[in-house]
Motif scaffolding. Structure first.
Motif, mmCIF file in Angstrom:
data_model
loop_
_atom_site.group_PDB
_atom_site.id
_atom_site.type_symbol
_atom_site.label_atom_id
_atom_site.label_comp_id
_atom_site.label_asym_id
_atom_site.label_seq_id
_atom_site.Cartn_x
_atom_site.Cartn_y
_atom_site.Cartn_z
ATOM 1 N N TYR A 89 0.838 -1.209 0.000
ATOM 2 C CA TYR A 89 0.000 0.000 0.000
ATOM 3 C C TYR A 89 0.871 1.257 0.000
ATOM 4 N N LEU A 90 1.889 1.270 0.856
ATOM 5 C CA LEU A 90 2.714 2.482 0.972
ATOM 6 C C LEU A 90 3.504 2.726 -0.310
ATOM 7 N N ALA A 91 4.029 1.643 -0.894
ATOM 8 C CA ALA A 91 4.772 1.806 -2.146
ATOM 9 C C ALA A 91 3.839 2.245 -3.259
ATOM 10 N N GLY A 92 2.641 1.654 -3.309
ATOM 11 C CA GLY A 92 1.675 2.056 -4.317
ATOM 12 C C GLY A 92 1.285 3.513 -4.175
ATOM 13 N N LEU A 93 1.105 3.944 -2.925
ATOM 14 C CA LEU A 93 0.783 5.349 -2.648
ATOM 15 C C LEU A 93 1.888 6.265 -3.183
ATOM 16 N N PHE A 94 3.136 5.895 -2.863
ATOM 17 C CA PHE A 94 4.267 6.715 -3.290
ATOM 18 C C PHE A 94 4.309 6.823 -4.810
ATOM 19 N N PHE A 95 4.239 5.664 -5.497
ATOM 20 C CA PHE A 95 4.394 5.697 -6.957
ATOM 21 C C PHE A 95 3.198 6.355 -7.622
ATOM 22 N N PHE A 96 1.996 6.122 -7.099
ATOM 23 C CA PHE A 96 0.821 6.736 -7.717
ATOM 24 C C PHE A 96 0.876 8.254 -7.588
ATOM 25 N N ILE A 97 1.209 8.748 -6.406
ATOM 26 C CA ILE A 97 1.258 10.205 -6.219
ATOM 27 C C ILE A 97 2.395 10.785 -7.048
ATOM 28 N N TRP A 98 3.515 10.058 -7.119
ATOM 29 C CA TRP A 98 4.653 10.567 -7.897
ATOM 30 C C TRP A 98 4.288 10.687 -9.366
ATOM 31 N N PHE A 99 3.679 9.619 -9.913
ATOM 32 C CA PHE A 99 3.309 9.666 -11.334
ATOM 33 C C PHE A 99 2.262 10.738 -11.571
ATOM 34 N N SER A 100 1.322 10.872 -10.658
ATOM 35 C CA SER A 100 0.269 11.864 -10.809
ATOM 36 C C SER A 100 0.852 13.275 -10.798
ATOM 37 N N ASN A 101 1.798 13.520 -9.868
ATOM 38 C CA ASN A 101 2.429 14.835 -9.806
ATOM 39 C C ASN A 101 3.237 15.112 -11.061
ATOM 40 N N MET A 102 3.994 14.108 -11.512
ATOM 41 C CA MET A 102 4.860 14.323 -12.659
ATOM 42 C C MET A 102 4.060 14.527 -13.941
ATOM 43 N N LEU A 103 2.964 13.763 -14.101
ATOM 44 C CA LEU A 103 2.099 13.958 -15.268
ATOM 45 C C LEU A 103 1.529 15.369 -15.279
ATOM 46 N N GLY A 104 1.379 15.938 -14.090
ATOM 47 C CA GLY A 104 0.824 17.283 -13.988
ATOM 48 C C GLY A 104 1.698 18.349 -14.624
ATOM 49 N N TYR A 105 2.999 18.048 -14.791
ATOM 50 C CA TYR A 105 3.876 19.061 -15.394
ATOM 51 C C TYR A 105 4.109 18.804 -16.869
ATOM 52 N N LEU A 106 3.396 17.816 -17.414
ATOM 53 C CA LEU A 106 3.496 17.510 -18.839
ATOM 54 C C LEU A 106 2.335 18.193 -19.542
ATOM 55 N N PRO A 107 2.591 19.156 -20.425
ATOM 56 C CA PRO A 107 1.459 19.806 -21.095
ATOM 57 C C PRO A 107 0.740 18.818 -22.012
ATOM 58 N N LEU A 108 -0.548 18.636 -21.775
ATOM 59 C CA LEU A 108 -1.358 17.727 -22.593
ATOM 60 C C LEU A 108 -2.501 18.521 -23.207
ATOM 61 N N PRO A 109 -2.974 18.111 -24.380
ATOM 62 C CA PRO A 109 -4.073 18.858 -25.023
ATOM 63 C C PRO A 109 -5.404 18.588 -24.341
ATOM 64 N N THR A 110 -5.645 19.271 -23.226
ATOM 65 C CA THR A 110 -6.867 19.018 -22.467
ATOM 66 C C THR A 110 -7.729 20.256 -22.281
ATOM 67 N N ASN A 111 -7.280 21.408 -22.747
ATOM 68 C CA ASN A 111 -8.051 22.630 -22.538
ATOM 69 C C ASN A 111 -9.109 22.749 -23.627
ATOM 70 N N THR A 112 -10.297 22.176 -23.374
ATOM 71 C CA THR A 112 -11.315 22.123 -24.422
ATOM 72 C C THR A 112 -12.017 23.460 -24.629
ATOM 73 N N GLU A 113 -11.729 24.427 -23.754
ATOM 74 C CA GLU A 113 -12.378 25.731 -23.894
ATOM 75 C C GLU A 113 -11.867 26.468 -25.135
ATOM 76 N N HIS A 114 -10.570 26.335 -25.377
ATOM 77 C CA HIS A 114 -9.961 26.971 -26.540
ATOM 78 C C HIS A 114 -9.414 25.897 -27.455
ATOM 79 N N LYS A 115 -9.773 26.021 -28.761
ATOM 80 C CA LYS A 115 -9.269 25.027 -29.710
ATOM 81 C C LYS A 115 -8.254 25.712 -30.621
#
Lengths: 303, 88
Positions: free
Chosen positions: A121-147
């Protein structure tokens, strides 16, 4: 040329560019059309509503799925092709594995049986939060308000967002962690003995009212734990994203003051490096370390 | 008093949103003072301890990051409460 002069010339250039931009562009006044804070708006892409509860698929759901998929896929991929002579990626993952096992889990849960039980559980928590945080700094085409138009294809503009920049995901993780340490403590000591163990040692001579007062303080501290655990992660990631957003041009656009952009843009790089290099990993580490400390504290012999 | 006159004139255009923005700025700023002092103390003490006992460096490192993250979070609590006050 000495270093001092180089730094001085660099700084002068930095301010000169700003000054020239102020003279050339000037202040266009406050801008009401474009709102950079909409970056954090969750527009439902696929509206799902079951029994009055909103289950819509939004940007946050996409990021949550991406983070989970990245965690599972990368870990199983590396585990399935372990080699005797590891390459660099395997080395790095083994290092992180060692960190979660020895430092986070065994360092904070003295009981070896308990440590083995809660290590996944603790290792899963660490890796999940790490991947989630790191993905957050990757610009992805998700802003559907402006095309934006790319070869006749309307593609959403790039945006940064993280699953952990939304209070609900850290809160869910924190509530699970809280439930785990209470249950583990009750299982180890029994229901009443566990709550009695909240009282710190050395209070045997105190009267009932003093003990009740200290017990209520301890109860408040236990109630605040899930809040502080979730808000710490959420606020760190949200503030990081806000800083990058405003420094990288949001502030200049919002105030209609283009010259400000030249002044703040280098700071966006600095914050980006700071967030990726320190905050993303540190917050994942802190979250799982604190969960381990709570489990260790709830099951410890004496308080 | 002449100095205060422009301020008073400017104050006649005060809106609720403006006051809330000021409150958010002051609140977040004051909150950062405490966290800043705390982080300074943590790193200062850590340097002191490593200078005294260099063999404990690795052990102190993880404790330092724990303390740093816990203290840093205090600044963000004030920021979040400021945002709550701003949007409510």
């Amino acid at each position: 040329m000495s270093t001092k002069r180089k730094v001085l010339i660099g700084l002068l250039l930095y301010f000169a560019i700003t000054a020239i931009l102020i003279l050339v562009v000037g202040n266009e006044g406050k801008n009401d059309e474009f709102q950079p804070q909409n970056e954090f708006l969750l527009t439902p892409w696929i509206a799902i509503n079951i029994a009055g509860i909103d289950f819509s698929i939004t940007k946050a759901v996409l990021y949550l799925g991406l983070a989970s998929a990245a965690t599972i896929a990368s870990m199983t991929f590396i585990a399935s092709r372990m080699q005797r002579e590891p390459n660099k990626v395997q080395m790095a993952v083994e290092l992180a594995y060692d960190l979660t096992r020895d430092n986070i889990t065994r360092g904070n849960i003295p009981d070896q049986k308990l440590a083995r039980r809660w290590f996944p559980y603790l290792a899963g928590l660490f890796f999940f939060i790490w991947f989630s945080n790191m993905l957050g700094y990757l610009p992805l085409p998700t802003n559907t308000e402006h095309k934006v138009d790319i070869f006749g294809l309307a593609v959403p503009t790039l945006a940064i967002y993280a699953a952990t920049a939304n209070i609900s995901i850290p809160l869910a993780l924190a509530l699970v962690s809280t439930a785990i340490y209470h249950i583990e403590g009750i299982r180890e000591k029994g229901f009443f003995k566990y709550f009695a163990s909240w009282l710190p040692g050395g209070l045997e001579d105190m009267n009932v009212f003093g003990k009740a007062a200290i017990f209520s303080i301890e109860a408040i501290s236990h109630l605040v734990r899930p809040i502080s655990l979730s808000v710490r992660l959420f606020a760190n990631i949200l503030a990081g994203h806000l800083l990058i957003l405003f420094m990288a041009g949001g502030l200049a656009v919002l105030l209609g003051f283009a010259a400000l952009g030249a002044l703040t843009f280098p700071m966006a790089f600095a914050f980006f490096v700071f967030e990726i290099g320190l905050v993303a990993t540190l917050q994942a580490f802190i979250f799982s370390t604190l969960t381990a400390i709570y489990i260790g504290g709830a099951t410890a012999e004496s308080h | 008093m002449d100095v205060l006159l422009p301020l008073a004139q400017a104050a006649s255009g005060v809106t609720d949103d403006g006051l809330k923005s000021i409150a958010l700025g002051i609140g977040a700023g004051l909150g950062s003072i405490g966290a800043g002092i705390g982080i300074g103390i943590i790193f200062g003490k850590e340097i002191e301890s490593v200078a005294r006992q260099p063999e404990l460096k690795d052990e102190l490192q993880s404790i330092r990051w724990l303390g740093f993250a816990l203290t840093e979070a205090v600044a963000f609590y004030t920021f979040i409460f400021g945002l709550i006050a701003f949007f409510l």
